[in-house]
Enzyme design. Structure first.
Site, PDB file in Angstrom:
ATOM      1  N   LYS A 182       0.554  -1.415   0.233  1.00 22.91           N
ATOM      2  CA  LYS A 182      -0.023  -0.105   0.080  1.00 22.91           C
ATOM      3  C   LYS A 182       1.022   1.647  -0.366  1.00 22.91           C
ATOM      4  CE  LYS A 182      -4.454  -0.729   2.186  1.00 22.91           C
ATOM      5  NZ  LYS A 182      -5.288  -0.915   2.848  1.00 22.91           N
ATOM      6  N   LYS A 235      -5.139  -9.946  -6.996  1.00 24.55           N
ATOM      7  CA  LYS A 235      -6.409 -10.384  -6.566  1.00 24.55           C
ATOM      8  C   LYS A 235      -7.463  -8.910  -6.314  1.00 24.55           C
ATOM      9  CE  LYS A 235      -6.723  -8.071  -1.858  1.00 24.55           C
ATOM     10  NZ  LYS A 235      -6.086  -7.557  -0.703  1.00 24.55           N
ATOM     11  N   LYS A 258     -10.929  -3.749  -4.011  1.00 29.83           N
ATOM     12  CA  LYS A 258     -11.735  -2.491  -3.883  1.00 29.83           C
ATOM     13  C   LYS A 258     -11.499  -0.955  -4.951  1.00 29.83           C
ATOM     14  CE  LYS A 258     -14.260  -2.170   0.755  1.00 29.83           C
ATOM     15  NZ  LYS A 258     -13.243  -3.014   1.908  1.00 29.83           N
TER      16      LYS A 258
END
Ligand code: AMP
Ligand code: TRP
Length: 338
Positions: free
Chosen positions: A117, A201, A204
């Site tokens: 991230k 993956k 969102k």
């Protein structure tokens, strides 16, 4: 080690940082629905985790309602399980601070989600993003939760929660205080991949919205996304071993298995030898059949924020009633004045 003898409890959380997708549903929420009748359950919307990266305040509020509505639409019963917003239960933040002083820098440095991230320029990441897994440990342990239903990507964070619980118990000589929470990951759907890239993956924040089937997608959108999903020119194999090295095919078969409740073996027995021209429409029909009712209920609930606010406020009160005494006891153990 732990000698925790208290009640068994379940806690899990989802970030209000975007739309709910079938990965969240299959990896997490669907398990919540099954567990609520077996255990005392706490399901939160982790808004404090969401702000570890920038969130527009208006959108954050909407998304908090969206996650709560998704829990309800999938079948979590708010009379049985407590559904609440993390920031509505102060005890999470209080315990997180104490855990910041238990967890070691070296432990956090290993966390792969932070590396993913934070991206290339770690210096610009928020401090909150770094200590994110410590807050997650507090979410879980403030209820002395013993079981945590999550997707596979949370395995490392759960290990950290266990390390924090064990170190607290050890440092303060309270071997019975915190349980070592167990992740509930197994089962089909623990790791759903993007429809555009079988090695990434489903997320969102997927760069391509076409990679992700949202719970709010209508039948047309679902069918289109599945039709466009990346695949390969070969027919499906008749056994799971034949999916090796074919990540997109493996993912589509996995989604079919997870929604149909059948094993990969069974699905391939039916579709082995067929091409994606046959398999994709069958998969689209199945996903539409399963997601359609959730989507309809989700839309209805999202139009009633007053109702959702009531559920969250009530859930936060019930959760606080369990969490506050745990934090009080932790403060005593640590040596704070009460
Ligand atoms: P998040 O969207 O990161 O807040 O994740 C919420 C829950 O959904 C966590 O339990 C995740 O492990 C799970 N989850 C997220 N993405 C996936 C995915 N692609 N496949 C399976 N589970 C997922
Ligand atoms: N980190 C989790 C995720 O991204 C969300 C989360 C926060 C969570 N607190 C939790 C999951 C506690 C389980 C238990 O998916």
């Amino acid at each position: 080690m732990t000698g925790y003898q208290g009640p068994e409890r379940v806690l899990s959380g989802i970030q209000p940082s975007g739309g709910m997708h079938i990965g969240n549903y299959l990896g997490a929420i669907r398990k919540f629905v099954d567990l609520q009748h077996e255990y005392e359950c706490y399901f939160c919307v982790v808004d404090m985790h969401a702000i570890t990266v920038w969130q527009d305040p208006k959108k954050l509020r909407e998304q908090t309602f969206h996650i709560a509505a998704s829990y309800l639409a999938a079948g979590v019963d708010p009379k049985v399980a407590a559904i609440f917003h993390q920031s509505g239960v102060r005890a999470h933040a209080e315990l997180a601070w104490i855990f910041n002083c238990v967890a070691r820098l070296g432990w956090l440095e290993r966390m792969t989600q932070f590396k993913d991230k934070a991206g290339k320029d770690k210096q610009r990441a928020s401090v909150g993003l770094y200590t994110y897994p410590v807050l997650q440990a507090a979410d879980i342990l403030v209820y002395q939760a013993t079981h945590v239903p999550v997707g596979e990507d949370q395995k490392q964070h759960l290990e950290l929660s266990r390390d924090i619980a064990a170190k607290f118990n050890h440092d303060f000589n309270q071997p019975d205080f915190f349980p070592l929470p167990e992740p509930l990951i197994k089962g089909p759907g623990a790791r759903i991949m993007s429809l555009r890239d079988g090695t990434a993956k489903m997320s969102k924040s997927d760069a391509s919205a076409n990679g992700c089937v949202f719970l709010t997608d209508d039948a047309d959108a679902i069918a289109k996304k599945i039709k466009k999903a990346k695949s390969d020119p070969d027919p499906l194999p008749s056994e799971p071993a034949g999916l090796e090295g074919r990540p997109e095919a493996a993912n589509l078969v996995g989604i079919f298995s997870a929604f149909s409740g059948r094993s990969d073996e069974e699905v391939l027995k039916e579709f082995g030898g067929q091409g994606f021209g046959v398999f994709k429409p069958a998969l689209a029909d199945l996903v539409v059949e399963k997601v359609g009712p959730i989507s309809a209920e989700l839309n209805r609930l999202e139009n009633d924020p007053g109702y959702l606010q009531g559920i969250l406020t009530d859930g936060a009160e019930r959760a606080s009633a369990v969490a506050d005494p745990v934090v009080k006891r932790v403060k005593e153990i640590v040596g704070f004045l009460i």
